[in-house]
Scaffold this active site. Structure first.
Site, PDB file in Angstrom:
ATOM      1  CE1 TYR A 111      -5.764  18.490 -17.287  1.00 34.40           C
ATOM      2  CE2 TYR A 111      -7.804  17.170 -17.629  1.00 34.40           C
ATOM      3  CZ  TYR A 111      -6.741  17.508 -16.934  1.00 34.40           C
ATOM      4  OH  TYR A 111      -6.890  17.990 -15.358  1.00 34.40           O
ATOM      5  CD1 TRP A 113      -6.564  13.601 -14.606  1.00 32.92           C
ATOM      6  CD2 TRP A 113      -6.726  12.824 -12.505  1.00 32.92           C
ATOM      7  NE1 TRP A 113      -6.818  14.730 -13.244  1.00 32.92           N
ATOM      8  CE2 TRP A 113      -6.867  13.788 -12.364  1.00 32.92           C
ATOM      9  CE3 TRP A 113      -6.700  11.604 -11.396  1.00 32.92           C
ATOM     10  CZ2 TRP A 113      -7.301  14.573 -11.015  1.00 32.92           C
ATOM     11  CZ3 TRP A 113      -6.575  12.206 -10.398  1.00 32.92           C
ATOM     12  CH2 TRP A 113      -7.372  14.191  -9.622  1.00 32.92           C
TER      13      TRP A 113
HETATM   14  N1  LIG Z   1     -18.472  18.550 -17.755  1.00 31.14           N
HETATM   15  C1  LIG Z   1     -17.346  18.299 -17.239  1.00 31.14           C
HETATM   16  N2  LIG Z   1     -16.236  17.697 -17.401  1.00 31.14           N
HETATM   17  C2  LIG Z   1     -14.936  17.551 -16.634  1.00 31.14           C
HETATM   18  C3  LIG Z   1     -15.269  17.756 -15.188  1.00 31.14           C
HETATM   19  C4  LIG Z   1     -16.673  18.412 -14.680  1.00 31.14           C
HETATM   20  O1  LIG Z   1     -16.640  18.241 -13.505  1.00 31.14           O
HETATM   21  N3  LIG Z   1     -17.688  18.071 -15.509  1.00 31.14           N
HETATM   22  N4  LIG Z   1     -14.639  17.498 -14.960  1.00 31.14           N
HETATM   23  C5  LIG Z   1     -12.606  18.054 -15.715  1.00 31.14           C
HETATM   24  C6  LIG Z   1     -11.814  17.405 -14.934  1.00 31.14           C
HETATM   25  S1  LIG Z   1     -11.412  17.874 -13.450  1.00 31.14           S
HETATM   26  C7  LIG Z   1     -11.043  16.799 -15.797  1.00 31.14           C
HETATM   27  S2  LIG Z   1      -9.160  16.752 -14.407  1.00 31.14           S
HETATM   28  C8  LIG Z   1     -11.293  15.912 -16.570  1.00 31.14           C
HETATM   29  C9  LIG Z   1     -10.156  14.435 -16.314  1.00 31.14           C
HETATM   30  O2  LIG Z   1     -10.372  14.087 -17.661  1.00 31.14           O
HETATM   31  P1  LIG Z   1      -9.348  13.116 -18.597  1.00 31.14           P
HETATM   32  O3  LIG Z   1      -8.377  13.287 -17.168  1.00 31.14           O
HETATM   33  O4  LIG Z   1      -8.912  13.033 -19.795  1.00 31.14           O
HETATM   34  O5  LIG Z   1     -10.033  11.787 -17.980  1.00 31.14           O
HETATM   35  P2  LIG Z   1      -9.310   9.783 -18.092  1.00 31.14           P
HETATM   36  O6  LIG Z   1     -11.004   9.867 -17.503  1.00 31.14           O
HETATM   37  O7  LIG Z   1      -8.975  10.237 -16.578  1.00 31.14           O
HETATM   38  O8  LIG Z   1      -8.752  10.696 -18.793  1.00 31.14           O
HETATM   39  C10 LIG Z   1      -7.742   8.962 -18.480  1.00 31.14           C
HETATM   40  C11 LIG Z   1      -7.221   8.203 -20.149  1.00 31.14           C
HETATM   41  O9  LIG Z   1      -6.037   7.739 -19.486  1.00 31.14           O
HETATM   42  C12 LIG Z   1      -6.114   5.949 -19.967  1.00 31.14           C
HETATM   43  N5  LIG Z   1      -4.943   5.646 -19.167  1.00 31.14           N
HETATM   44  C13 LIG Z   1      -5.070   5.145 -17.851  1.00 31.14           C
HETATM   45  N6  LIG Z   1      -3.304   4.745 -17.312  1.00 31.14           N
HETATM   46  C14 LIG Z   1      -2.907   5.264 -19.219  1.00 31.14           C
HETATM   47  C15 LIG Z   1      -1.279   4.750 -18.686  1.00 31.14           C
HETATM   48  O10 LIG Z   1      -0.817   3.465 -17.925  1.00 31.14           O
HETATM   49  N7  LIG Z   1      -1.009   4.644 -19.977  1.00 31.14           N
HETATM   50  C16 LIG Z   1      -2.047   5.691 -21.287  1.00 31.14           C
HETATM   51  N8  LIG Z   1      -1.088   5.345 -22.358  1.00 31.14           N
HETATM   52  N9  LIG Z   1      -3.584   6.264 -20.492  1.00 31.14           N
HETATM   53  C17 LIG Z   1      -3.578   5.349 -19.780  1.00 31.14           C
HETATM   54  C18 LIG Z   1      -6.870   5.530 -19.075  1.00 31.14           C
HETATM   55  O11 LIG Z   1      -7.351   4.770 -20.101  1.00 31.14           O
HETATM   56  C19 LIG Z   1      -7.733   6.644 -20.309  1.00 31.14           C
HETATM   57  O12 LIG Z   1      -8.597   7.024 -20.813  1.00 31.14           O
HETATM   58  O13 LIG Z   1     -12.242  16.126 -16.759  1.00 31.14           O
HETATM   59  C20 LIG Z   1     -13.291  17.134 -17.008  1.00 31.14           C
HETATM   60  N10 LIG Z   1     -14.579  17.440 -17.469  1.00 31.14           N
HETATM   61  N1  LIG Z   2     -14.397   9.036  -7.748  1.00 33.45           N
HETATM   62  C1  LIG Z   2     -13.934  10.439  -8.033  1.00 33.45           C
HETATM   63  N2  LIG Z   2     -12.979  11.281  -7.033  1.00 33.45           N
HETATM   64  C2  LIG Z   2     -12.505  12.210  -7.890  1.00 33.45           C
HETATM   65  C3  LIG Z   2     -12.867  12.508  -9.395  1.00 33.45           C
HETATM   66  C4  LIG Z   2     -13.587  10.990  -9.968  1.00 33.45           C
HETATM   67  O1  LIG Z   2     -13.526  11.060 -11.217  1.00 33.45           O
HETATM   68  N3  LIG Z   2     -14.403  10.672  -9.762  1.00 33.45           N
HETATM   69  N4  LIG Z   2     -12.293  13.593  -9.751  1.00 33.45           N
HETATM   70  C5  LIG Z   2     -11.061  14.292  -9.478  1.00 33.45           C
HETATM   71  C6  LIG Z   2     -10.650  15.029  -9.981  1.00 33.45           C
HETATM   72  S1  LIG Z   2     -10.405  15.501 -11.140  1.00 33.45           S
HETATM   73  C7  LIG Z   2     -10.989  16.416  -9.125  1.00 33.45           C
HETATM   74  S2  LIG Z   2     -10.839  18.192 -10.272  1.00 33.45           S
HETATM   75  C8  LIG Z   2     -11.535  16.934  -8.347  1.00 33.45           C
HETATM   76  C9  LIG Z   2     -13.186  17.758  -8.829  1.00 33.45           C
HETATM   77  O2  LIG Z   2     -13.184  17.879  -6.720  1.00 33.45           O
HETATM   78  P1  LIG Z   2     -14.261  19.017  -7.116  1.00 33.45           P
HETATM   79  O3  LIG Z   2     -14.410  20.373  -8.013  1.00 33.45           O
HETATM   80  O4  LIG Z   2     -15.172  18.990  -5.790  1.00 33.45           O
HETATM   81  O5  LIG Z   2     -15.951  18.203  -7.462  1.00 33.45           O
HETATM   82  P2  LIG Z   2     -17.163  17.829  -8.322  1.00 33.45           P
HETATM   83  O6  LIG Z   2     -17.716  17.094  -8.192  1.00 33.45           O
HETATM   84  O7  LIG Z   2     -17.030  18.251  -9.554  1.00 33.45           O
HETATM   85  O8  LIG Z   2     -18.454  18.744  -7.362  1.00 33.45           O
HETATM   86  C10 LIG Z   2     -18.402  19.499  -6.282  1.00 33.45           C
HETATM   87  C11 LIG Z   2     -19.574  19.630  -5.963  1.00 33.45           C
HETATM   88  O9  LIG Z   2     -20.106  21.155  -6.485  1.00 33.45           O
HETATM   89  C12 LIG Z   2     -21.409  21.292  -6.348  1.00 33.45           C
HETATM   90  N5  LIG Z   2     -21.608  22.287  -7.372  1.00 33.45           N
HETATM   91  C13 LIG Z   2     -21.415  22.398  -7.999  1.00 33.45           C
HETATM   92  N6  LIG Z   2     -21.555  23.486  -8.932  1.00 33.45           N
HETATM   93  C14 LIG Z   2     -21.593  24.393  -7.784  1.00 33.45           C
HETATM   94  C15 LIG Z   2     -22.020  26.157  -7.333  1.00 33.45           C
HETATM   95  O10 LIG Z   2     -22.173  26.896  -8.846  1.00 33.45           O
HETATM   96  N7  LIG Z   2     -22.076  26.085  -6.602  1.00 33.45           N
HETATM   97  C16 LIG Z   2     -22.189  25.539  -5.339  1.00 33.45           C
HETATM   98  N8  LIG Z   2     -22.818  26.386  -4.058  1.00 33.45           N
HETATM   99  N9  LIG Z   2     -22.125  24.165  -5.888  1.00 33.45           N
HETATM  100  C17 LIG Z   2     -21.097  23.488  -6.621  1.00 33.45           C
HETATM  101  C18 LIG Z   2     -22.017  21.049  -7.059  1.00 33.45           C
HETATM  102  O11 LIG Z   2     -23.093  19.583  -5.905  1.00 33.45           O
HETATM  103  C19 LIG Z   2     -20.798  19.074  -6.477  1.00 33.45           C
HETATM  104  O12 LIG Z   2     -21.532  17.779  -6.180  1.00 33.45           O
HETATM  105  O13 LIG Z   2     -12.699  15.782  -8.036  1.00 33.45           O
HETATM  106  C20 LIG Z   2     -11.341  14.377  -8.139  1.00 33.45           C
HETATM  107  N10 LIG Z   2     -12.045  13.505  -7.322  1.00 33.45           N
HETATM  108 MO   LIG Z   3      -9.662  17.866 -12.278  1.00 33.35          MO
END
Ligand SMILES: Nc1nc2c(c(=O)[nH]1)N[C@H]1C(S)=C(S)[C@@H](COP(=O)(O)OP(=O)(O)OC[C@H]3O[C@@H](n4cnc5c(=O)[nH]c(N)nc54)[C@H](O)[C@@H]3O)O[C@H]1N2
Ligand SMILES: Nc1nc2c(c(=O)[nH]1)N[C@H]1C(S)=C(S)[C@@H](COP(=O)(O)OP(=O)(O)OC[C@H]3O[C@@H](n4cnc5c(=O)[nH]c(N)nc54)[C@H](O)[C@@H]3O)O[C@H]1N2
Ligand SMILES: [Mo]
Length: 767
Positions: A111, A113
């Site tokens: 998994y 991005w």
């Molecule tokens: N506590 C907590 N944890 C969370 C979340 C949260 O809300 N709270 N959110 C979750 C969510 S929504 C997500 S999507 C995940 C994200 O988790 P990840 O998608 O695992 O996070 P990234 O840091 O985007 O990791 C991408 C990796 O790809 C590498 N990469 C970039 N470009 C390339 C390329 O061209 N080739 C290769 N081989 N590698 C590359 C980057 O260096 C990096 O190591 O985290 C989750 N974790």
């Molecule tokens: N700059 C930037 N943008 C991103 C990402 C990033 O790493 N950086 N990650 C991307 C990815 S992979 C994803 S999946 C999306 C995630 O998108 P979201 O899930 O919408 O983003 P989050 O920042 O995890 O949460 C948004 C807000 O939800 C509120 N929240 C959390 N828990 C609760 C709850 O129980 N109730 C209510 N009412 N509110 C709550 C928090 O205040 C938080 O700031 O963002 C994407 N966009």
């Molecule tokens: Mo995500």
């Protein structure tokens, strides 16, 4: 002479200005009304710091292979090897594990991005390679959304309403009168879109919403979850209790007889079960404003007043993805659907419910109806998978039972892990538990440009180039544009593109012809573009420019759907447009879930207490929300300017309410220690009244930096604290936002976490 190279990342399109092999400037995309500041972080990829510069193998693994001491991962030195030797080792492991244990013993869920490029898409190419040699164990759903889509597939027939195909925001901006935002609708997250984005539209629609005088209510523990110029009413809810608010609102509407009975009768099934629960039959507790107030901490009078208004005005409910990254995360998504059904405006412009607006930049924007460019994973010889966030469970319990979407299943016995383009030591919950699980596989291969915490903990590390070192194209199912990603600089060190790596590996495995189909990099990019262009022409009579024009100008518009009203046809005539659910209707009472009998996901939307929340907190505990970082994407470009701007002392900042800070003797800017039974980390306190009392907010993405001896993680990585349990037996999503912690001022000099990470890296690199 400066050359201009069109390029794109998940956070938007831009032009790289290149002079003698160096990036000297970054210009935003001309068609983007709100470019992300993250585009200026991109040149940091060209710096060798933290890059993997050549293939290498952990010393102990090189000596003892699958019998090595796996606790040496992340501790022992790496030994440099040639590409040829490294790929021989990788191919040898794939063959060995496949022959001795079967292909299900290879975990390539991988998994992550990665880059937004659709051709060099690392995890897709990994799966394509392995599908040619017998397959692998993969994953379903995402960390972003799992509990949500699982419950929506069951209750709405598919998950389009949380994938960007509910009402579009242009239509909401024109028709809604009351907008209730559960979670966020924030440019912070809308900066990003999986697979790139041309134009960032969220602010445009929000401005229109303000201009029209729409009443906006922000239900969130964080006031900044909407821009301050929206002037929303802020309802600082206790985290993880939105389900109770939604049920209380629905209960009040039903009690006063304001529900849309005709809609419930024609368009939903099982509403008797749900309405009986609202009335308190069964548990003796009517779901009303007082009941909701006790759980959510919001005033009952405000809840009652909103319940009166919702059916009288054109009302739209939006629910962020964050709400379902929690224990019982299925419930807020289902309860919002139940509330919208009671209000009865689903299928009307500007009415009903939708999920994930602003969670990504494309959600709510006009959505693509064409074919987005994508490499094929080819067909799967075996169908072995886990729900994505159950990785530690799988590694710790081979053969162990679990359930998913109503099916009883068992975990495979994993011997080999291959990760390309993701960072589990960023994304997974309870990293101390993952560290233990990580000692179970015999061999771990990581392919990444960066020496992430995951790469540090590999046996074999393969250096991938970043997107600016190769050619590619961006685009996804929500894109308004397909975007060119031109090569700007030469690959660093011995880094190779993901395609070149897997092409060479396929050669060693004897399947190169099927892997590359006779095309090289530009041949594939042209082919993928032409597939999309032909599809647009044939299915939508939409003319995209020819490839040469696209490549030279850097972008091509895609056919999109605007002004979309979700379920309009279904509402008109449910029999002619049935949903793919057990009844063909919106499911508010589920026969399937009644039969399954899960305690944590019952037959109707319900309030079920999460494992950790403020209603059961001990004195001193706070609810930790670990939201997405403003200055980077997850863990990517962590030491670039925009990311460092969010840190103090090289560590992440935790937002604390002034009252919570002062009772703990914590001042703004002070180093604090956060802890619970699962772990501890340091962070820098940011004292602000934008956050609700009782809540702490620490963004994700700091590079996991455990202390050398016993002690807290140093960078402010919230995942040492978060809870690693499935959302429920049904959805099995991640529960990151269900987490209680304690916080205290930290005495003593903790050092700069970024430098400590780098010093540890230097200690394990080849001498
Ligand atoms: N506590 C907590 N944890 C969370 C979340 C949260 O809300 N709270 N959110 C979750 C969510 S929504 C997500 S999507 C995940 C994200 O988790 P990840 O998608 O695992 O996070 P990234 O840091 O985007 O990791 C991408 C990796 O790809 C590498 N990469 C970039 N470009 C390339 C390329 O061209 N080739 C290769 N081989 N590698 C590359 C980057 O260096 C990096 O190591 O985290 C989750 N974790
Ligand atoms: N700059 C930037 N943008 C991103 C990402 C990033 O790493 N950086 N990650 C991307 C990815 S992979 C994803 S999946 C999306 C995630 O998108 P979201 O899930 O919408 O983003 P989050 O920042 O995890 O949460 C948004 C807000 O939800 C509120 N929240 C959390 N828990 C609760 C709850 O129980 N109730 C209510 N009412 N509110 C709550 C928090 O205040 C938080 O700031 O963002 C994407 N966009
Ligand atoms: Mo995500």
């Amino acid at each position: 002479m400066i050359t201009r190279v069109p390029h794109c990342s998940h956070w938007g399109a831009y032009t790289l200005l290149v002079d003698e092999g160096r990036i000297v400037g970054v210009e935003p995309f001309a068609h983007d009304p709100a470019p992300s500041e993250l585009i200026h972080s991109v040149p940091a990829w060209a710096s060798p710091e933290r890059r993997v510069m050549r293939p290498m193998v952990r010393e102990g693994w090189l000596a003892d292979r699958q019998h090595s001491d796996r606790r040496g991962r992340g501790r022992e030195r790496f030994v440099p090897v040639s590409w040829d030797a490294a790929l021989d080792l990788v191919a040898g492991e794939i063959r060995r594990v496949s022959a001795d244990h079967g292909n299900a013993a290879i975990f390539a869920g991988s998994y992550g991005w990665t880059s937004c490029g659709r051709f060099h898409h690392a995890s897709t190419l990994l799966k394509r390679t392995l599908n040619l040699v017998g397959g692998f164990t993969g994953h379903v759903d995402t960390y972003s959304i799992a509990a949500g889509p699982v419950i929506l597939r069951h209750t709405l027939g598919d998950d389009r309403a949380c994938g960007g195909q509910a009402n579009t925001l242009d239509s909401i901006a024109e028709h809604s009168q009351t907008l209730v935002v559960f979670g966020a609708m924030s440019p912070r997250t809308a900066q990003s879109e999986a697979g790139g984005i041309g134009a960032h539209h969220l602010e445009t629609y929000l401005r229109r919403i303000v201009e029209r005088g729409v009443r906006v209510i922000l239900v969130s523990p964080l006031k900044d979850d909407l821009p301050d110029w929206v002037a929303a009413e802020w309802w600082p809810i206790r985290p993880n209790t939105d389900t109770a608010l939604m049920l209380g609102l629905a209960g009040e509407i039903v009690r006063s007889g304001q529900q849309e009975s005709d809609f419930l009768a024609r368009c939903t099934s099982g509403s008797e079960l749900y309405l009986a629960y609202l009335r308190g039959e069964g548990d003796g507790r009517p779901k009303d404003a007082e009941w909701a107030s006790t759980i959510t901490g919001l005033p009952a009078e405000a809840i009652r007043a909103l319940a009166r208004d919702l059916p009288r005005t054109r009302s739209m409910l939006t629910v962020s993805w964050s709400l379902q990254r929690a224990h019982h995360g299925e419930q807020p998504f289902w309860a919002a659907l139940g509330l919208a059904a009671v209000i009865g405006q689903i299928g009307r412009p500007g009415g009903g419910v939708g999920y994930g607006y602003g969670s990504l930049g494309g959600v709510g924007a006009p959505f693509a109806i064409g074919k987005s460019p994508a490499m094929s994973q080819l067909s799967k010889p075996i169908n072995s998978f886990i729900p994505v966030a159950r990785i530690s469970d799988m590694l710790l319990n081979p053969g162990g039972p679990y359930s998913y979407e109503g099916e009883d299943r068992r975990y495979p016995d994993i011997r080999l892990v291959y990760w390309a383009g993701g960072n589990p030591f960023h994304h997974h919950q309870d990293l101390n538990r993952l560290s233990e699980a990580w000692t179970r596989p015999e061999t771990i291969i990581v392919q990444d440009p960066m020496f992430t915490a995951t790469a540090k903990r590999a046996d074999i590390v393969l250096p991938a180039s970043t997107s600016i070192e190769r050619n590619d194209l961006a685009g996804n199912k929500r894109s308004d544009f397909i975007l060119a990603m031109g090569q700007a600089i030469a690959p660093l060190g011995e880094a190779r593109s993901d395609f070149d790596i897997f092409n060479a590996l396929s050669g060693k495995l004897g399947v190169a012809a099927a892997f590359n189909e006779g095309r090289d990099e530009m041949g594939w990019i042209r082919h993928l573009y032409e597939e999309s262009r032909n599809h647009a022409q044939q299915h939508h009579h939409f003319e995209m420019p020819d490839f040469e024009t696209f490549w030279a100008q850097g972008h091509a518009p895609c056919p999109v759907q605007r002004d979309h009203t979700y379920l309009a046809a279904f509402r008109e005539d449910p029999e002619a447009h049935p949903l793919d659910t057990e009844s063909g209707l919106i499911v508010l009472g589920s026969a399937t879930l009644a039969r399954l009998g899960y305690a944590d996901c019952g037959p109707h939307p319900a309030w079920i207490e999460p494992a950790e929340w403020l209603g059961r907190a001990q004195a001193g505990e706070l609810h930790l929300i670990s939201h997405q970082p403003k200055g980077r994407l997850h863990s990517q470009l962590e030491t670039a300017e925009a990311s460092l701007a969010g840190k103090r002392e090289g560590r992440e900042q935790v937002m604390l309410h002034p009252g919570d800070a002062s009772v703990r003797g914590i001042a703004d800017g002070q180093t604090v220690r956060l802890w619970n039974a699962r772990g501890a980390c340091l962070a820098t306190a940011q004292v602000t009244d934008s956050v609700a009392a009782g809540v702490a907010i620490l963004p994700t993405g700091a590079w996991f930096t455990p202390a050398e001896a016993e002690g807290p993680e140093l960078s402010g990585n919230p995942n040492v604290l978060t809870l690693d349990i499935g959302s429920s037996a049904f959805g099995q999503g991640c529960s990151a936002h269900t987490c209680l912690v304690r916080i205290e001022a930290h005495a003593g000099d903790a050092g700069d976490a970024v430098r400590i990470y780098d010093a540890h890296l230097a200690a394990i690199l080849p001498t």
